[in-house]
Design a protein around this motif. Structure first.
Motif, PDB file in Angstrom:
ATOM      1  N   GLN A  45      10.702  -1.908  -6.687  1.00  0.00           N
ATOM      2  CA  GLN A  45      11.620  -2.674  -5.378  1.00  0.00           C
ATOM      3  C   GLN A  45      11.246  -2.653  -4.765  1.00  0.00           C
ATOM      4  O   GLN A  45      11.040  -3.243  -3.362  1.00  0.00           O
ATOM      5  N   ASN A  46       9.872  -1.734  -4.349  1.00  0.00           N
ATOM      6  CA  ASN A  46       9.088  -1.190  -3.463  1.00  0.00           C
ATOM      7  C   ASN A  46       8.348  -2.169  -2.862  1.00  0.00           C
ATOM      8  O   ASN A  46       7.572  -2.408  -1.910  1.00  0.00           O
ATOM      9  N   ILE A  47       7.424  -2.850  -4.350  1.00  0.00           N
ATOM     10  CA  ILE A  47       6.065  -3.268  -4.181  1.00  0.00           C
ATOM     11  C   ILE A  47       5.907  -4.423  -3.320  1.00  0.00           C
ATOM     12  O   ILE A  47       4.735  -4.529  -2.466  1.00  0.00           O
ATOM     13  N   ASP A  92       4.857   7.259  -4.524  1.00  0.00           N
ATOM     14  CA  ASP A  92       4.923   7.039  -3.003  1.00  0.00           C
ATOM     15  C   ASP A  92       4.506   5.306  -3.586  1.00  0.00           C
ATOM     16  O   ASP A  92       3.468   4.893  -4.433  1.00  0.00           O
ATOM     17  N   THR A  93       4.777   4.658  -3.013  1.00  0.00           N
ATOM     18  CA  THR A  93       4.327   2.588  -2.960  1.00  0.00           C
ATOM     19  C   THR A  93       4.115   2.337  -1.768  1.00  0.00           C
ATOM     20  O   THR A  93       4.557   3.088  -0.671  1.00  0.00           O
ATOM     21  N   SER A  94       2.618   2.101  -2.062  1.00  0.00           N
ATOM     22  CA  SER A  94       2.035   1.948  -1.143  1.00  0.00           C
ATOM     23  C   SER A  94       1.123   0.761  -0.971  1.00  0.00           C
ATOM     24  O   SER A  94       0.110   0.387  -2.273  1.00  0.00           O
ATOM     25  N   ALA A  95       1.140  -0.042   0.176  1.00  0.00           N
ATOM     26  CA  ALA A  95       0.138  -1.436   0.084  1.00  0.00           C
ATOM     27  C   ALA A  95      -1.520  -0.954   1.675  1.00  0.00           C
ATOM     28  O   ALA A  95      -0.787  -0.566   2.450  1.00  0.00           O
ATOM     29  N   ALA A  96      -2.276  -1.718   1.988  1.00  0.00           N
ATOM     30  CA  ALA A  96      -3.319  -1.149   2.135  1.00  0.00           C
ATOM     31  C   ALA A  96      -4.184  -2.583   2.257  1.00  0.00           C
ATOM     32  O   ALA A  96      -4.421  -3.248   1.218  1.00  0.00           O
ATOM     33  N   VAL A 156       3.109   2.593   3.412  1.00  0.00           N
ATOM     34  CA  VAL A 156       3.008   3.955   2.201  1.00  0.00           C
ATOM     35  C   VAL A 156       5.317   3.715   2.455  1.00  0.00           C
ATOM     36  O   VAL A 156       6.178   4.078   3.483  1.00  0.00           O
ATOM     37  N   ALA A 157       5.708   3.407   1.458  1.00  0.00           N
ATOM     38  CA  ALA A 157       7.168   3.810   1.413  1.00  0.00           C
ATOM     39  C   ALA A 157       6.927   4.942  -0.117  1.00  0.00           C
ATOM     40  O   ALA A 157       6.992   4.712  -1.285  1.00  0.00           O
TER      41      ALA A 157
END
Length: 342
Positions: free
Chosen positions: A56-58, A17-21, A33-34
């Motif tokens: 790709q997701n970040i 899971d690519t996640s940023a908060a 969350v991707a």
């Protein structure tokens, strides 16, 4: 003293899971969350595919987190990232991105232990969620970890029990694979368990000394049981799927609760907090809450969205470290087997 205006960007990329908060003074403004669906076809996470998907997701995930938080990069106080433990390729993507962004913005970089973050997710500012007092026992249960941790302070933790082989999440997924369920199997077993008889079938609990766990023997016992029963009746799984799932879940919960009872007796600590992806399991949550009446402990369960891998938990650790000016250097490296004890 005026309250500081602290904005922390958290980045999580330990597995698939690519996640940023973004957290502002301990309160979540965004938590994006991707998830990667590609692994379902393989029945487990493929490390190489995971790291490529993170690449790709970040950027879009971080962009979305800032947009949802309604702030600009210039307002960020620091960048917090998952240093480990996890899949090395996945960790490298998040680590490299965080280092570059912090360097480009000329703001502090904060490294975070993924398992520590699961525990400290309890300290995110949320209405109607109580925070555990120190000291407390944390049980971190996920696809890769099963641990009991004595938490004396935010940054003073000791693992007092852990799995000697498979993690509890792995036991769920392998059992699900034996039963022909999809990946991840944990949520499906939990769902079906609620419809079945937990005492329909008996599986022996592994005998492990002290506060450590073992799940590989249980997994093997389930495999042999299913092979034996399907040989006698090829439709055994279809006819008994709910009862099988209920019996597996009942056994796993029994193993976890037995060790927690031992841990509370050994330490005298009666505050129990759970974290990690498997803590989303309804059966485990209910057993812990029932323990309040049965064993006299107090249970702390985080908000559902903070149980699985997410960047909000990384950001809250970043915030707590920021308050202590506990920053990382630019030459810090990702560590796939990072330990939790401090």
């Amino acid at each position: 003293m005026a309250k500081q205006n602290i904005f922390i960007l958290g980045i999580e990329s330990s597995c698939d899971d690519t996640s940023a908060a973004v957290i502002h003074n301990g309160k979540v403004l965004s938590n994006v969350v991707a998830s990667q669906k590609i692994h379902e076809a393989y029945g487990g996470v493929v490390p190489e595919l995971a790291s490529r998907a993170h690449q790709q997701n970040i950027v879009p995930v971080v962009h979305q987190a800032l947009k949802k938080a309604n702030i600009t990069k210039a307002q960020l106080s620091a960048i917090a990232f998952t240093r480990g433990p996890g899949l090395m390729g996945s960790l490298l993507v998040g680590t490299s991105f965080a280092k570059s962004l912090a360097y480009g913005l000329n703001i502090p970089l904060i490294d975070v232990n993924h398992m520590q973050a699961h525990i400290l997710a309890h300290f995110i500012e949320e209405t109607n969620f109580k925070k555990p007092p120190f000291p407390f026992l944390a049980m971190t249960i996920s696809g890769g970890h099963t641990q009991i941790v004595n938490v004396e302070d935010y940054f003073s933790m000791t693992v007092i029990g852990e799995t000697i082989d498979d993690a509890v999440g792995e036991a769920y997924d392998k059992s699900g694979k034996i039963l022909g369920l999809g990946y991840p199997a944990g949520p499906e077993i939990d769902k079906r368990a609620q419809l079945g008889n937990p005492k329909a079938f008996t599986f022996t609990k592994p005998k492990v000394d002290g506060l450590n766990f073992s799940f590989s023997g249980l997994k093997t016992a389930i495999l042999y049981f299913i092979q034996k029963e399907t040989k006698a009746n090829p439709n055994f799984i279809n006819e008994n799927i709910n009862d099988i799932c209920a019996s597996i879940q009942y056994t796993i919960i029994g193993i976890l609760i037995d060790k927690l009872k031992k841990a509370t007796k050994a330490t005298g600590i009666k505050h129990i907090a759970i974290g990690g992806g498997v803590s989303a399991n309804s059966g485990i949550r209910k057993a812990l809450q029932d323990g309040e009446q049965k064993f006299g402990w107090t249970t702390y369960i985080p908000k559902f969205e903070y149980t699985t891998d997410n960047a909000a938990m990384i950001a809250i650790v970043g915030y707590l470290k920021f308050l202590e000016a506990n920053f990382a250097e630019q030459d810090i490296m990702a560590s796939a087997r990072l330990k939790i004890s401090f």
